[in-house]
Write a protein that holds these residues in place. Structure first.
Motif, short mmCIF file in Angstrom:
data_model
loop_
_atom_site.label_atom_id
_atom_site.label_comp_id
_atom_site.label_asym_id
_atom_site.label_seq_id
_atom_site.Cartn_x
_atom_site.Cartn_y
_atom_site.Cartn_z
N ASN A 120 -18.34 9.88 -9.39
CA ASN A 120 -18.96 11.17 -9.68
C ASN A 120 -20.27 10.86 -10.40
O ASN A 120 -20.34 10.82 -11.63
CB ASN A 120 -18.06 12.04 -10.56
N ASN A 121 -21.32 10.59 -9.62
CA ASN A 121 -22.58 10.10 -10.19
C ASN A 121 -23.46 11.21 -10.74
O ASN A 121 -24.40 10.93 -11.47
CB ASN A 121 -23.34 9.28 -9.16
N ALA A 122 -23.19 12.46 -10.40
CA ALA A 122 -24.01 13.56 -10.91
C ALA A 122 -23.46 14.12 -12.22
O ALA A 122 -24.10 14.97 -12.84
CB ALA A 122 -24.11 14.67 -9.86
N ASP A 123 -22.29 13.67 -12.62
CA ASP A 123 -21.73 14.12 -13.89
C ASP A 123 -22.37 13.38 -15.05
O ASP A 123 -22.86 12.27 -14.89
CB ASP A 123 -20.21 13.91 -13.90
N ALA A 124 -22.35 13.99 -16.23
CA ALA A 124 -22.87 13.36 -17.43
C ALA A 124 -21.78 13.41 -18.50
O ALA A 124 -21.53 14.48 -19.04
CB ALA A 124 -24.14 14.08 -17.91
N PRO A 125 -21.12 12.31 -18.76
CA PRO A 125 -21.34 10.99 -18.20
C PRO A 125 -20.70 10.85 -16.82
O PRO A 125 -19.74 11.56 -16.49
CB PRO A 125 -20.64 10.07 -19.21
N PRO A 126 -21.21 9.90 -16.03
CA PRO A 126 -20.60 9.66 -14.72
C PRO A 126 -19.25 8.95 -14.89
O PRO A 126 -18.98 8.35 -15.93
CB PRO A 126 -21.62 8.75 -14.03
N PHE A 127 -18.44 9.04 -13.84
CA PHE A 127 -17.14 8.35 -13.89
C PHE A 127 -16.74 7.91 -12.49
O PHE A 127 -17.25 8.41 -11.49
CB PHE A 127 -16.06 9.22 -14.52
N ILE A 128 -15.84 6.94 -12.44
CA ILE A 128 -15.31 6.41 -11.19
C ILE A 128 -13.81 6.68 -11.15
O ILE A 128 -13.13 6.55 -12.17
CB ILE A 128 -15.64 4.91 -11.03
N VAL A 138 -4.34 9.71 -7.28
CA VAL A 138 -5.28 9.12 -8.24
C VAL A 138 -4.53 8.11 -9.10
O VAL A 138 -3.50 8.43 -9.70
CB VAL A 138 -5.94 10.21 -9.10
N LEU A 139 -5.06 6.89 -9.15
CA LEU A 139 -4.46 5.82 -9.93
C LEU A 139 -5.05 5.73 -11.33
O LEU A 139 -4.39 5.27 -12.26
CB LEU A 139 -4.67 4.48 -9.22
N GLY A 140 -6.30 6.14 -11.48
CA GLY A 140 -6.95 6.08 -12.78
C GLY A 140 -8.43 6.35 -12.67
O GLY A 140 -8.97 6.50 -11.56
N GLN A 141 -9.08 6.42 -13.82
CA GLN A 141 -10.51 6.68 -13.90
C GLN A 141 -11.12 5.87 -15.03
O GLN A 141 -10.44 5.53 -15.99
CB GLN A 141 -10.80 8.16 -14.16
N VAL A 142 -12.41 5.62 -14.91
CA VAL A 142 -13.20 5.04 -15.99
C VAL A 142 -14.43 5.91 -16.16
O VAL A 142 -15.16 6.17 -15.20
CB VAL A 142 -13.62 3.58 -15.69
N THR A 143 -14.66 6.38 -17.39
CA THR A 143 -15.82 7.19 -17.71
C THR A 143 -16.83 6.31 -18.44
O THR A 143 -16.48 5.58 -19.36
CB THR A 143 -15.43 8.39 -18.60
N PHE A 144 -18.08 6.39 -18.01
CA PHE A 144 -19.14 5.54 -18.57
C PHE A 144 -19.89 6.27 -19.66
O PHE A 144 -21.04 6.66 -19.51
CB PHE A 144 -20.04 5.05 -17.44
N ASP A 145 -19.18 6.42 -20.81
CA ASP A 145 -19.72 7.18 -21.93
C ASP A 145 -19.97 6.34 -23.17
O ASP A 145 -20.22 6.85 -24.25
CB ASP A 145 -18.77 8.33 -22.28
#
Length: 193
Positions: A120-128, A138-145
């Motif tokens: 999700n590159n348009a989100d702030a912060p983005p996440f995968i 969904v197995l999991g996510q990482v937020t780049f914050d």
């Protein structure tokens, strides 16, 4: 023949002899036979399309194929797993966020662990988001914050890529803490799946 005024990513599946392109204008993924250059599919499971010029909330977006599925990012914050021949949805759209109106976009695939990753590159912060291509969950996510050892991505995130040599999925972060280009080496992030 339709005029395409808004599109996103194209993907070539050499084994299937297909080129898939995310066509936001008609809310479809167009499938082109790479041998004849003829359109052989116009898949419309319910993509968002585009309203005005807002790419952040548009879809379809990123496109890729796995061994037997076509995966397509969309808004609001969802991804589709489709039959690559018919375009039929294999499961209902998979949500990457319950609240984000933005697109789920850039994709990559780990064929060893059968994991599709979408950013999700348009989100702030983005996440995968990591999704099982077997169970479609969904197995999991990482937020780049900037927390938990992640970089503070201050200008989105880019295409991820699986590396068969080490089994990691890598993701490019173009800007960390407002510094574009100065921290590119440290801004590259990897997530072990």
């Amino acid at each position: 023949s339709e005029k395409i005024s808004s599109f996103d990513i194209g993907w070539v599946d050499a084994a299937r002899h297909r080129y898939f392109i995310a066509n936001r204008t008609s809310k479809a993924v167009i499938a082109v036979d790479t041998g004849s250059n003829l359109v052989v599919g116009n898949f419309k499971p319910g993509f968002k399309g585009i309203i005005g010029t807002d790419n952040d909330t548009a879809g379809p977006d990123g496109v890729l194929t796995t061994e037997n599925e076509l995966w397509v990012g969309d808004a609001p914050s969802q991804v589709w797993a489709l039959n690559p021949t018919t375009g039929a949805a294999i499961v209902p759209a998979i949500k990457t966020s319950a609240t984000s109106p933005n697109r789920a976009d850039e994709l990559c695939y780990d064929p060893t662990h059968k994991i599709v990753a979408i950013v999700n590159n348009a989100d702030a912060p983005p996440f995968i988001t990591f999704i099982s291509s077997v169970t479609h969950t969904v197995l999991g996510q990482v937020t780049f914050d900037g927390t938990g050892g992640t970089p503070n991505a201050t200008d989105g995130a880019e295409q991820c890529q699986w590396n068969p040599r080490d089994g990691n999925i890598y993701l490019s972060i173009p800007e960390v803490n407002g510094q574009f280009g100065k921290q590119i080496g440290r801004a590259s992030c990897r997530e072990r799946v």
